[in-house]
Design an enzyme around this catalytic site. Structure first.
Site, mmCIF file in Angstrom:
data_model
loop_
_atom_site.group_PDB
_atom_site.id
_atom_site.type_symbol
_atom_site.label_atom_id
_atom_site.label_comp_id
_atom_site.label_asym_id
_atom_site.label_seq_id
_atom_site.Cartn_x
_atom_site.Cartn_y
_atom_site.Cartn_z
ATOM 1 N N THR A 158 -21.204 -0.245 104.741
ATOM 2 C CA THR A 158 -22.540 -0.049 104.179
ATOM 3 C C THR A 158 -22.931 -1.285 103.373
ATOM 4 O OG1 THR A 158 -21.749 1.027 102.149
ATOM 5 C CG2 THR A 158 -22.183 2.448 104.067
ATOM 6 N N GLY A 159 -24.231 -1.491 103.245
ATOM 7 C CA GLY A 159 -24.703 -2.672 102.521
ATOM 8 C C GLY A 159 -24.245 -3.946 103.195
ATOM 9 N N TYR A 180 -24.802 -0.122 84.855
ATOM 10 C CA TYR A 180 -24.116 -0.585 86.065
ATOM 11 C C TYR A 180 -22.612 -0.401 85.936
ATOM 12 C CZ TYR A 180 -22.095 -3.850 89.434
ATOM 13 O OH TYR A 180 -21.330 -4.430 90.421
ATOM 14 N N SER A 224 -25.828 -8.693 104.001
ATOM 15 C CA SER A 224 -25.524 -10.004 103.430
ATOM 16 C C SER A 224 -24.327 -9.881 102.501
ATOM 17 C CB SER A 224 -26.731 -10.558 102.651
ATOM 18 O OG SER A 224 -27.024 -9.734 101.528
ATOM 19 N N GLY A 248 -20.712 -7.345 101.994
ATOM 20 C CA GLY A 248 -20.753 -6.416 103.117
ATOM 21 C C GLY A 248 -20.740 -7.121 104.457
#
Length: 248
Positions: free
Chosen positions: A12-13, A150, A16, A19
């Protein structure tokens, strides 16, 4: 023959940065890699760079229906799932006094809820002996100013991965986390204003004993190791990839 010859992987992700580098490394090791990301043009470009070893499915991990579409594509291939790299995430920064409810919701909706949904919906497809790798962060273990929400979200996924390792062990499924440090990816330019990005990276380097930022390919190498049988006795662990920042 690569360490993942004939295996099926999901990253996933993968448009760029870490990932995409991980998807490339898993493909190089012989896996067919399903990649997902929110922006179709970027995902299509990533798929083109990977070639026939990749299948792209556009989607947002925070949307359950998008994950269903991803895993429907995996299911249609008919080989189950051997490797899952739950990598997608974001960082919305701000100090306690200024952070908003929207900031909280973005960090936790994608990084925690999205990662939880990614693994939960993958579980029925995982072959016995599969490997799940969750992307956390070394920021989960420190108190950097402005990174509170975060960092907390990344600590949450580290905790979840420990529980998942216990819950899936009877199927021989290994769950581990990687915690990158200061890695030179396009995401850095999204976290801070472009005009201060270079100065921000220079400040990051000061905290890294090895004296440079990490490369996405270095994280990808660790992911490939955890995905392979070479890490068969590693369960519920966390691997810091940080140039020594939290080590020395």
């Amino acid at each position: 023959m690569g360490t993942l010859e004939g295996k099926t992987a999901v990253v996933t992700g993968a448009s760029s940065g870490i990932g995409l580098a991980a998807a490339q490394r898993l493909a190089d090791e012989g896996a067919h890699v399903f990649i997902t990301g929110r922006k179709k043009p970027a995902l299509d470009a990533a798929a083109a760079s990977l070639g026939s070893a990749a299948t792209a499915v556009v989607g947002d991990i925070a949307r359950a229906a998008d994950l269903d579409q991803l895993y429907d594509a995996v299911r249609a291939r008919g080989r189950g799932l051997d490797v899952l790299f739950a990598n997608a995430g974001l960082a919305v920064l701000g100090p306690l006094a200024q952070a908003t409810e929207a900031d909280y919701e973005q960090n936790f909706d994608v990084n925690v809820r999205g990662t939880w949904l990614t693994v939960q919906k993958a579980a029925p497809l995982l072959n016995d002996g599969a490997s799940v790798i969750v992307n956390s962060s070394i920021r989960a273990d420190d108190g950097w100013e402005n990174f509170g929400l975060y960092s907390a979200s990344k600590a949450a996924v580290r905790s979840l991965a420990r529980t998942w390792a216990n819950e899936l062990k009877d199927r021989g499924i290994r769950v581990n986390t990687v915690s990158p440090g200061a890695i030179d990816t396009p995401a850095v330019d999204k976290v801070v204003d472009p005009e201060v990005a270079s100065a921000f990276k220079a400040e990051l380097v000061k905290g890294v004993p090895i004296g440079r930022l990490g490369r996405p390919e270095e994280v990808a190498a660790a992911v490939a190791f955890l995905a392979s049988a070479d890490s068969s006795f590693i369960y519920g662990a966390n691997l810091d990839i940080d140039g020594g920042e939290h080590q020395v």
